[in-house]
Design a protein around this motif. Structure first.
Motif, PDB file in Angstrom:
ATOM      1  N   TRP A  29       0.798   2.415   5.742  1.00 19.79           N
ATOM      2  CA  TRP A  29       0.464   2.549   4.330  1.00 19.79           C
ATOM      3  C   TRP A  29      -0.419   3.755   4.080  1.00 19.79           C
ATOM      4  O   TRP A  29      -1.106   4.242   4.980  1.00 19.79           O
ATOM      5  CB  TRP A  29      -0.285   1.305   3.825  1.00 19.79           C
ATOM      6  CG  TRP A  29       0.495   0.047   3.949  1.00 19.79           C
ATOM      7  CD1 TRP A  29       1.645  -0.272   3.287  1.00 19.79           C
ATOM      8  CD2 TRP A  29       0.198  -1.069   4.786  1.00 19.79           C
ATOM      9  NE1 TRP A  29       2.075  -1.517   3.651  1.00 19.79           N
ATOM     10  CE2 TRP A  29       1.210  -2.034   4.583  1.00 19.79           C
ATOM     11  CE3 TRP A  29      -0.829  -1.344   5.688  1.00 19.79           C
ATOM     12  CZ2 TRP A  29       1.230  -3.264   5.229  1.00 19.79           C
ATOM     13  CZ3 TRP A  29      -0.811  -2.559   6.338  1.00 19.79           C
ATOM     14  CH2 TRP A  29       0.209  -3.505   6.114  1.00 19.79           C
ATOM     15  N   ILE A  48      -4.127   0.546  -1.950  1.00 20.51           N
ATOM     16  CA  ILE A  48      -3.045   0.735  -0.984  1.00 20.51           C
ATOM     17  C   ILE A  48      -1.735   0.838  -1.747  1.00 20.51           C
ATOM     18  O   ILE A  48      -1.396  -0.057  -2.527  1.00 20.51           O
ATOM     19  CB  ILE A  48      -2.991  -0.427   0.014  1.00 20.51           C
ATOM     20  CG1 ILE A  48      -4.274  -0.470   0.861  1.00 20.51           C
ATOM     21  CG2 ILE A  48      -1.769  -0.310   0.927  1.00 20.51           C
ATOM     22  CD1 ILE A  48      -4.392  -1.693   1.741  1.00 20.51           C
ATOM     23  N   HIS A  50       1.790   0.242  -1.599  1.00 20.34           N
ATOM     24  CA  HIS A  50       2.543  -0.649  -0.716  1.00 20.34           C
ATOM     25  C   HIS A  50       4.021  -0.647  -1.071  1.00 20.34           C
ATOM     26  O   HIS A  50       4.387  -0.627  -2.246  1.00 20.34           O
ATOM     27  CB  HIS A  50       1.978  -2.069  -0.831  1.00 20.34           C
ATOM     28  CG  HIS A  50       2.318  -2.968   0.313  1.00 20.34           C
ATOM     29  ND1 HIS A  50       3.589  -3.469   0.516  1.00 20.34           N
ATOM     30  CD2 HIS A  50       1.554  -3.460   1.315  1.00 20.34           C
ATOM     31  CE1 HIS A  50       3.590  -4.224   1.592  1.00 20.34           C
ATOM     32  NE2 HIS A  50       2.365  -4.242   2.099  1.00 20.34           N
ATOM     33  N   ASN A 126      -4.127  -3.552  -3.858  1.00 17.88           N
ATOM     34  CA  ASN A 126      -2.878  -2.935  -3.420  1.00 17.88           C
ATOM     35  C   ASN A 126      -1.743  -3.291  -4.365  1.00 17.88           C
ATOM     36  O   ASN A 126      -1.862  -4.203  -5.185  1.00 17.88           O
ATOM     37  CB  ASN A 126      -2.546  -3.314  -1.968  1.00 17.88           C
ATOM     38  CG  ASN A 126      -2.123  -4.751  -1.809  1.00 17.88           C
ATOM     39  OD1 ASN A 126      -1.085  -5.167  -2.298  1.00 17.88           O
ATOM     40  ND2 ASN A 126      -2.940  -5.525  -1.090  1.00 17.88           N
ATOM     41  N   GLU A 128       1.289  -4.336  -3.506  1.00 18.36           N
ATOM     42  CA  GLU A 128       2.311  -5.137  -2.843  1.00 18.36           C
ATOM     43  C   GLU A 128       2.831  -6.257  -3.733  1.00 18.36           C
ATOM     44  O   GLU A 128       2.065  -7.045  -4.284  1.00 18.36           O
ATOM     45  CB  GLU A 128       1.757  -5.760  -1.561  1.00 18.36           C
ATOM     46  CG  GLU A 128       2.788  -6.620  -0.835  1.00 18.36           C
ATOM     47  CD  GLU A 128       2.224  -7.290   0.404  1.00 18.36           C
ATOM     48  OE1 GLU A 128       2.994  -7.536   1.342  1.00 18.36           O
ATOM     49  OE2 GLU A 128       1.010  -7.567   0.433  1.00 18.36           O
TER      50      GLU A 128
END
Length: 199
Positions: A29, A48, A50, A126, A128
């Motif tokens: 990442w 992050i 992702h 993040n 994600e």
């Protein structure tokens, strides 16, 4: 103030991004830093970036769910999880990724697949999103997958769905993706759950 007669729903919001740069690139990442115009001021956020992931609630004919256990270094634990993996193949459909992960982590294939739930794991840090699928009609894969690193000593367990849900609510099973998938599957498969689901 939210209208109490309307079911809450996440909504898109797109403030102006004044600048965005990758400030760290890791093996998997990267971390981005965005300067964002927000209200009358500016905020700076690192997060992050992702690729997303797919996970599988694999159920056998006896109503048991497959759990896998592997070492996770950030929490220094071997936690119980669902078979899951990154959406790291360009253009791959999340359900195809889920099929791939079930074969790679558990040496299984499934004849029936349906979307179960999608969830953002940690939206404050993040991007994600994990797409979780319910897989049934399980059978052994044609070949076993060669596993390395943390996956080399994966443990598998078949657990009655209700017991897995009890483990989540009792705090014995704390993996967030497992919790979301198991509780959603229990709700989906219960007689009242199938009738009571709304859009």
């Amino acid at each position: 103030m939210t209208d109490s007669t309307t079911a809450p729903r996440d909504e898109a919001f797109d403030p102006e991004v004044l600048s965005s740069a990758e400030v760290y690139r890791g093996a998997v990442w990267g971390i981005r830093e965005d300067h964002v115009r927000y209200g009358d001021g500016e905020i700076v956020r690192q997060y992050i970036a992702h690729s997303g992931a797919a996970a599988v609630v694999a159920m056998d004919e006896d109503g048991r769910v497959l759990l896998i256990q592997q070492y996770r270094h950030p929490i220094r634990q071997r936690d119980w999880e669902l078979p899951a993996g990154l959406l790291d193949v360009a253009g791959e459909d999340p359900m195809d990724a889920a099929r791939r992960e079930l074969a790679e982590e558990a040496d299984l294939v499934a004849s029936a697949w349906e979307p179960l739930i999608s969830t953002y794991t940690t939206p404050g840090s993040n991007s994600e999103i994990v797409h979780i699928y319910l897989a049934t009609g399980l059978s052994p894969a044609d070949a076993a997958f060669a596993r390395t690193d943390e996956e080399a000593d994966i443990r598998l367990a078949w657990v009655p769905l209700s017991e897995a849900a009890d483990g989540v609510l009792a705090g014995r099973l704390r993996n967030g993706i497992l919790a979301a998938g198991v509780l959603a599957a229990e709700r989906r498969l219960s007689p009242t759950g199938r009738q009571g689901r709304g859009a």
